[in-house]
Design an enzyme around this catalytic site. Structure first.
Site, PDB file in Angstrom:
ATOM      1  N   TYR A  71       7.975 -41.115   0.745  1.00  0.00           N
ATOM      2  CA  TYR A  71       7.580 -39.699   0.875  1.00  0.00           C
ATOM      3  C   TYR A  71       7.866 -39.203   2.305  1.00  0.00           C
ATOM      4  O   TYR A  71       6.988 -38.683   2.980  1.00  0.00           O
ATOM      5  CB  TYR A  71       6.095 -39.498   0.551  1.00  0.00           C
ATOM      6  CG  TYR A  71       5.618 -40.128  -0.741  1.00  0.00           C
ATOM      7  CD1 TYR A  71       5.868 -39.514  -1.965  1.00  0.00           C
ATOM      8  CD2 TYR A  71       4.918 -41.331  -0.741  1.00  0.00           C
ATOM      9  CE1 TYR A  71       5.422 -40.077  -3.153  1.00  0.00           C
ATOM     10  CE2 TYR A  71       4.477 -41.913  -1.923  1.00  0.00           C
ATOM     11  CZ  TYR A  71       4.735 -41.282  -3.133  1.00  0.00           C
ATOM     12  OH  TYR A  71       4.291 -41.851  -4.300  1.00  0.00           O
ATOM     13  N   CYS A 109     -15.579 -15.330  12.767  1.00  0.00           N
ATOM     14  CA  CYS A 109     -14.625 -14.481  12.049  1.00  0.00           C
ATOM     15  C   CYS A 109     -15.370 -13.382  11.285  1.00  0.00           C
ATOM     16  O   CYS A 109     -16.265 -13.680  10.484  1.00  0.00           O
ATOM     17  CB  CYS A 109     -13.808 -15.322  11.071  1.00  0.00           C
ATOM     18  SG  CYS A 109     -12.718 -14.333  10.034  1.00  0.00           S
ATOM     19  N   CYS A 118     -11.247 -20.365   5.168  1.00  0.00           N
ATOM     20  CA  CYS A 118     -12.089 -21.363   5.847  1.00  0.00           C
ATOM     21  C   CYS A 118     -13.371 -21.565   5.043  1.00  0.00           C
ATOM     22  O   CYS A 118     -13.874 -20.626   4.441  1.00  0.00           O
ATOM     23  CB  CYS A 118     -12.469 -20.889   7.247  1.00  0.00           C
ATOM     24  SG  CYS A 118     -11.090 -20.725   8.385  1.00  0.00           S
ATOM     25  N   CYS A 175      -3.657 -37.024   2.728  1.00  0.00           N
ATOM     26  CA  CYS A 175      -4.240 -35.678   2.879  1.00  0.00           C
ATOM     27  C   CYS A 175      -5.314 -35.437   1.816  1.00  0.00           C
ATOM     28  O   CYS A 175      -5.797 -34.317   1.665  1.00  0.00           O
ATOM     29  CB  CYS A 175      -3.152 -34.608   2.798  1.00  0.00           C
ATOM     30  SG  CYS A 175      -2.240 -34.607   1.246  1.00  0.00           S
ATOM     31  N   CYS A 230     -13.165 -13.962   2.923  1.00  0.00           N
ATOM     32  CA  CYS A 230     -11.865 -14.649   2.876  1.00  0.00           C
ATOM     33  C   CYS A 230     -12.058 -16.081   2.373  1.00  0.00           C
ATOM     34  O   CYS A 230     -13.066 -16.712   2.655  1.00  0.00           O
ATOM     35  CB  CYS A 230     -11.266 -14.656   4.283  1.00  0.00           C
ATOM     36  SG  CYS A 230      -9.773 -15.632   4.443  1.00  0.00           S
ATOM     37  N   GLN A 246       4.612 -29.716   9.444  1.00  0.00           N
ATOM     38  CA  GLN A 246       3.159 -29.700   9.614  1.00  0.00           C
ATOM     39  C   GLN A 246       2.702 -28.434  10.342  1.00  0.00           C
ATOM     40  O   GLN A 246       3.317 -28.031  11.324  1.00  0.00           O
ATOM     41  CB  GLN A 246       2.717 -30.935  10.412  1.00  0.00           C
ATOM     42  CG  GLN A 246       2.937 -32.240   9.666  1.00  0.00           C
ATOM     43  CD  GLN A 246       1.855 -32.523   8.638  1.00  0.00           C
ATOM     44  OE1 GLN A 246       1.036 -31.669   8.323  1.00  0.00           O
ATOM     45  NE2 GLN A 246       1.855 -33.722   8.084  1.00  0.00           N
ATOM     46  N   ASP A 262       3.109 -41.549   2.886  1.00  0.00           N
ATOM     47  CA  ASP A 262       2.473 -40.264   3.227  1.00  0.00           C
ATOM     48  C   ASP A 262       2.643 -39.352   2.011  1.00  0.00           C
ATOM     49  O   ASP A 262       3.414 -38.406   2.028  1.00  0.00           O
ATOM     50  CB  ASP A 262       3.152 -39.683   4.475  1.00  0.00           C
ATOM     51  CG  ASP A 262       2.523 -38.363   4.923  1.00  0.00           C
ATOM     52  OD1 ASP A 262       1.487 -37.976   4.341  1.00  0.00           O
ATOM     53  OD2 ASP A 262       3.073 -37.718   5.831  1.00  0.00           O
ATOM     54  N   CYS A 267      -6.341 -13.681  12.459  1.00  0.00           N
ATOM     55  CA  CYS A 267      -6.967 -14.833  11.803  1.00  0.00           C
ATOM     56  C   CYS A 267      -7.227 -15.851  12.898  1.00  0.00           C
ATOM     57  O   CYS A 267      -6.298 -16.230  13.622  1.00  0.00           O
ATOM     58  CB  CYS A 267      -6.028 -15.408  10.746  1.00  0.00           C
ATOM     59  SG  CYS A 267      -6.568 -17.012  10.122  1.00  0.00           S
ATOM     60  N   GLU A 282      12.706 -39.593  -0.249  1.00  0.00           N
ATOM     61  CA  GLU A 282      12.013 -38.335  -0.558  1.00  0.00           C
ATOM     62  C   GLU A 282      12.682 -37.701  -1.768  1.00  0.00           C
ATOM     63  O   GLU A 282      13.904 -37.719  -1.897  1.00  0.00           O
ATOM     64  CB  GLU A 282      12.100 -37.408   0.666  1.00  0.00           C
ATOM     65  CG  GLU A 282      11.701 -35.979   0.442  1.00  0.00           C
ATOM     66  CD  GLU A 282      10.228 -35.837   0.085  1.00  0.00           C
ATOM     67  OE1 GLU A 282       9.968 -35.222  -0.968  1.00  0.00           O
ATOM     68  OE2 GLU A 282       9.362 -36.343   0.822  1.00  0.00           O
TER      69      GLU A 282
END
Length: 459
Positions: A319, A77, A86, A415, A83, A290, A388, A166, A340
């Site tokens: 969740y 990139c 990443c 996550c 940026c 997602q 989750d 991108c 939720e």
């Protein structure tokens, strides 16, 4: 007497990098004092310049690499170093997958105090092609030299880097962002100015159904008017026939929060559709969906494998969001209950259940830690419980409820390895044992890693 750090700001040092932080920065030490340096890799020797000194650590930048890691590669990139999107493009993909597995192991030992001789932490599941995977582009818009710019913020600033592509976005999204920017510029649309709280167009968002090819364009604006609306819509739909929905979200507030409370469909449908495996989802402008559906399927297939459903089980999905995992589980369970806190997500979950003809999935609005104990009192117990949670992990009250309910197995989709490790410690202390951890690379070239964990009640 206060010890003076052994390094000074603006001084140069020759160092060897030993490790990476969880954010992906290289870690070197001078007389045991850690210095964090972006774009450096373990085993590399380099000259660095110290840029900031704190009480227990310092920051630096790479001046000259003297010995390179075998995992170093050229970031493809052109704006990678400016940026903030990443963190790991300078590392081979194989190296990234190893780093993410190590990151998970480190926190399980350090925070979770788990004995890794008794827990299998599998190699990270990566992508065959780890580029152009994001199905949602959300970019701020600004003005420079009288024209519109749209891109991402420069690291640690709110200066927008104008970009045409991108490398982790779907290329269709890049094309749409550029076209919408050019169309708006053509009609003299004014970008929002954060400092002066003037101007109209704040962000452009594009959502793309990777399987269906359907696209949604969202204008996030400061005011509810829409200059040159008919012309702009006509130009977008002529250029992109697969656009099914054009939406305006109004955010009149002086804030960094992207969305405002009011959302209106100004052309086409309220939803676009996409599939993960054979499960179909309706996606609105505000739906949580997602961003990497290919790896989401990998993650959910692993959750299904760990759930070991035979068709007779009751499953609770805490969740549950818009029902993504619930609807996978519902295909193999007798009954699935999802909970939720976001009412709009539950509306989406019910719509998605209907869309897929699921009659064995039931959804409730509320905090998991409040609703699940209530279900428990009503006699609704889970053979398998799936969690989750958001990055902050599970609520303490929910973990206590799990320990009281004693489902035979818990499948934890995470996550954030740090909060996962913390929560696993609570479950282990409550009579559970962590069996397997599967890291999944949901966001290649970034420092993020998802995990799917199998946890069983001690026999």
């Amino acid at each position: 007497m206060k010890m003076k750090p052994p390094v000074e700001k603006n001084e140069y040092y020759d160092v060897t990098f030993e490790d990476l932080t969880h954010e992906g920065a290289g870690v070197a030490k001078v007389q045991g004092f850690p210095i964090f340096v972006p774009n450096a890799l373990p085993e590399e020797k380099a000259q660095i310049k110290v840029t900031r000194v704190k009480k227990g650590f310092a920051f630096g930048r790479l001046i000259e690499l003297k010995e390179e890691s075998p995992h170093r590669t050229d970031a493809p990139c052109p704006i990678y170093k400016q940026c903030g999107g990443c963190q790991l493009q300078h590392m081979t993909y194989e190296g990234q997958l190893l780093f993410k597995q190590k990151q998970v192991k480190d926190v399980l030992e350090r925070i979770g105090k788990l004995d890794l001789s008794k827990v299998t932490v599998h190699p990270t599941l990566g992508m065959e092609d780890p580029w152009n995977y994001r199905n949602k582009a959300q970019v701020p818009v600004g003005e420079r030299e009288g024209g519109l710019v749209a891109g991402f913020y420069q690291q640690r600033s709110h200066d927008i880097i104008d970009m045409s592509a991108c490398l982790i976005q779907q290329s269709k999204n890049d094309e749409a962002v550029q076209a919408v920017k050019d169309i708006c510029a053509n009609y003299g649309v004014k970008a929002y100015n954060e400092e002066r709280h003037k101007g109209w167009l704040r962000h452009i968002m594009v959502r793309y159904g990777v399987v269906t090819g359907e696209m949604m364009i969202v204008f996030i604006t400061r005011t509810s008017d829409f200059p040159h609306k008919a012309k702009i819509i006509e130009d977008i739909t002529a250029q992109f026939p697969h656009v099914k929905s054009i939406v305006q979200n109004i955010n009149p507030n002086k804030t960094n929060v992207i969305f405002g409370n009011e959302t209106n469909v100004i052309w086409g449908e309220e939803y676009i559709y996409d599939l993960i495996g054979d499960v179909k989802f309706a996606i609105s402008a505000r739906s949580f969906y997602q961003v990497n559906p290919e790896q989401t399927k990998v993650l959910y297939d692993k959750a299904l494998e760990y759930a070991e459903l035979q068709g007779e089980e009751t499953v609770i999905d805490a969740y549950c969001g818009i029902g993504t995992i619930s609807l996978f589980l519902a295909k193999q369970a007798k009954k699935v209950y999802g909970v939720e806190i976001v009412p709009e997500a539950i509306e989406d979950a019910k719509r998605n259940a209907e869309l897929n003809g699921n009659t064995n999935a039931e959804f409730a609005v509320g905090e998991a830690e409040t609703v699940i104990p209530k279900w428990y009192e009503e006699g609704i117990t889970a053979d398998t419980l799936v969690v989750d949670p958001p990055r902050k992990g599970c609520d303490e009250a929910l973990l206590r409820t799990i320990v009281e309910m004693k489902p035979k197995r818990v499948v934890y989709v995470s996550c954030n390895p740090g909060t996962l490790a913390r929560d696993l410690r609570v479950l282990e202390d409550g009579g559970y044992v962590t069996r397997e951890v599967q890291p999944v690379d949901m966001f290649p070239h970034t420092n993020h890693v998802e995990c799917c964990v199998l946890i069983k009640l001690k026999e």
